[in-house]
Motif scaffolding. Structure first.
Motif, PDB file in Angstrom:
ATOM      1  N   GLY A  35       0.824  -1.196   0.000  1.00  0.00           N
ATOM      2  CA  GLY A  35       0.000   0.000   0.000  1.00  0.00           C
ATOM      3  C   GLY A  35       0.864   1.253   0.000  1.00  0.00           C
ATOM      4  O   GLY A  35       2.098   1.185   0.086  1.00  0.00           O
ATOM      5  N   SER A  56      -3.402  -2.320  -8.905  1.00  0.00           N
ATOM      6  CA  SER A  56      -3.552  -2.393  -7.445  1.00  0.00           C
ATOM      7  C   SER A  56      -3.271  -1.045  -6.806  1.00  0.00           C
ATOM      8  O   SER A  56      -3.961  -0.622  -5.877  1.00  0.00           O
ATOM      9  CB  SER A  56      -2.605  -3.447  -6.869  1.00  0.00           C
ATOM     10  N   LEU A 105      -6.231   1.351  -7.223  1.00  0.00           N
ATOM     11  CA  LEU A 105      -7.399   1.043  -6.414  1.00  0.00           C
ATOM     12  C   LEU A 105      -7.380   1.760  -5.066  1.00  0.00           C
ATOM     13  O   LEU A 105      -8.413   1.916  -4.426  1.00  0.00           O
ATOM     14  CB  LEU A 105      -7.521  -0.474  -6.201  1.00  0.00           C
ATOM     15  N   HIS A 106      -6.212   2.214  -4.648  1.00  0.00           N
ATOM     16  CA  HIS A 106      -6.124   2.951  -3.375  1.00  0.00           C
ATOM     17  C   HIS A 106      -6.709   4.358  -3.484  1.00  0.00           C
ATOM     18  O   HIS A 106      -7.200   4.901  -2.503  1.00  0.00           O
ATOM     19  CB  HIS A 106      -4.670   3.046  -2.907  1.00  0.00           C
ATOM     20  N   THR A 155     -15.139  -2.516 -10.734  1.00  0.00           N
ATOM     21  CA  THR A 155     -15.619  -3.535  -9.806  1.00  0.00           C
ATOM     22  C   THR A 155     -15.157  -4.922 -10.240  1.00  0.00           C
ATOM     23  O   THR A 155     -14.746  -5.736  -9.404  1.00  0.00           O
ATOM     24  CB  THR A 155     -17.155  -3.487  -9.704  1.00  0.00           C
ATOM     25  N   ARG A 192     -11.492  -4.938  -9.246  1.00  0.00           N
ATOM     26  CA  ARG A 192     -11.270  -4.863  -7.793  1.00  0.00           C
ATOM     27  C   ARG A 192     -11.538  -6.198  -7.107  1.00  0.00           C
ATOM     28  O   ARG A 192     -10.790  -6.602  -6.214  1.00  0.00           O
ATOM     29  CB  ARG A 192     -12.158  -3.773  -7.194  1.00  0.00           C
ATOM     30  N   ARG A 193     -12.607  -6.872  -7.499  1.00  0.00           N
ATOM     31  CA  ARG A 193     -12.973  -8.136  -6.841  1.00  0.00           C
ATOM     32  C   ARG A 193     -11.818  -9.124  -6.835  1.00  0.00           C
ATOM     33  O   ARG A 193     -11.633  -9.865  -5.867  1.00  0.00           O
ATOM     34  CB  ARG A 193     -14.165  -8.782  -7.554  1.00  0.00           C
ATOM     35  N   HIS A 194     -11.039  -9.138  -7.893  1.00  0.00           N
ATOM     36  CA  HIS A 194      -9.967 -10.124  -8.011  1.00  0.00           C
ATOM     37  C   HIS A 194      -8.642  -9.593  -7.472  1.00  0.00           C
ATOM     38  O   HIS A 194      -7.933 -10.306  -6.754  1.00  0.00           O
ATOM     39  CB  HIS A 194      -9.839 -10.572  -9.465  1.00  0.00           C
ATOM     40  N   LEU A 195      -8.319  -8.348  -7.787  1.00  0.00           N
ATOM     41  CA  LEU A 195      -7.035  -7.815  -7.330  1.00  0.00           C
ATOM     42  C   LEU A 195      -6.976  -7.682  -5.822  1.00  0.00           C
ATOM     43  O   LEU A 195      -5.925  -7.888  -5.216  1.00  0.00           O
ATOM     44  CB  LEU A 195      -6.755  -6.459  -7.976  1.00  0.00           C
ATOM     45  N   ARG A 196      -8.088  -7.326  -5.188  1.00  0.00           N
ATOM     46  CA  ARG A 196      -8.098  -7.142  -3.737  1.00  0.00           C
ATOM     47  C   ARG A 196      -7.757  -8.426  -2.986  1.00  0.00           C
ATOM     48  O   ARG A 196      -7.222  -8.373  -1.887  1.00  0.00           O
ATOM     49  CB  ARG A 196      -9.454  -6.622  -3.263  1.00  0.00           C
ATOM     50  N   VAL A 197      -8.087  -9.570  -3.570  1.00  0.00           N
ATOM     51  CA  VAL A 197      -7.785 -10.838  -2.896  1.00  0.00           C
ATOM     52  C   VAL A 197      -6.566 -11.527  -3.495  1.00  0.00           C
ATOM     53  O   VAL A 197      -6.250 -12.658  -3.144  1.00  0.00           O
ATOM     54  CB  VAL A 197      -9.014 -11.784  -2.899  1.00  0.00           C
TER      55      VAL A 197
END
Length: 197
Positions: free
Chosen positions: A24, A103, A106-107, A164, A167-172
């Motif tokens: 981050g 990634s 997304l922040h 969206t 995000r769903r995949h990159l966040r995990v």
């Protein structure tokens, strides 16, 4: 004769991207970036005035690279519906090709210290945002989407829904499925099917 610098700005920013993707924005410090590329900490200040300038540059370089392809997609076809579908696909395909940069984005700029950026950095960010929204308004007009609801529908179709999917995949930390571009495109087409009418 002075020796050429061992580390250029792109090398420094590439390392900052890797650190931001892993930890981050908080993981992007002058000393951490210097250590990542094997540079003396002091040499960082020859390229960037401080951490705030480094954070601004890593954000802006990343978002400007994304936006360039996005604008090209929006202008890729004289048919506004096909151009819209291409733009929705671009969000996903660019993110697939550049997962660390995606990634990072997304922040959001706020987490990269936007409130403390220099006027020059804020102006660059604002110019990019204005260009995005102007392009979406132009596309919306071509689609006949002139009312507030239709303009929201265009933004949802071409920004929020594709993000969206990403995000769903990159966040995990998982790869995006092979059909992710198709899904973003289909959703955009379905939303825009009601635009202007």
């Amino acid at each position: 004769m002075a020796r050429p610098p061992r580390f250029d700005s792109d090398q420094i920013l590439d390392a900052a991207v890797r650190l931001a993707a892993a930890a981050g924005p908080g993981g992007v410090t002058m000393s951490a970036v210097a250590q990542a590329i094997g540079a003396p900490s002091g040499s960082m200040y020859h390229r960037f005035a401080g951490r705030t300038a480094l954070l601004a540059e890593v954000w802006l370089r990343t978002v400007e690279r994304f936006q360039q392809g996005y604008f090209e997609a929006l202008q890729s076809d004289p048919d506004p519906r096909r151009a819209a579908r291409a733009a929705a696909r671009h969000v996903v395909s660019w993110s697939r090709a550049h997962p660390q940069e995606a990634s990072l984005l997304l922040h959001g700029a706020g987490e990269f210290g936007q409130s403390e950026w220099s006027e020059e950095h804020r102006d660059r960010a604002n110019a990019g945002n204005r260009r995005v929204f102007a392009s979406l308004r132009e596309l919306g007009t071509a689609l006949g989407a002139t009312g507030a609801l239709d303009r929201e529908r265009v933004a949802l179709a071409l920004i929020d829904v594709p993000l969206t999917v990403v995000r769903r995949h990159l966040r995990v930390g998982e790869p995006m499925p092979a059909y992710a571009e198709e899904l973003a495109e289909e959703c955009a087409a379905a939303l825009l099917g009601a635009a202007g009418g």
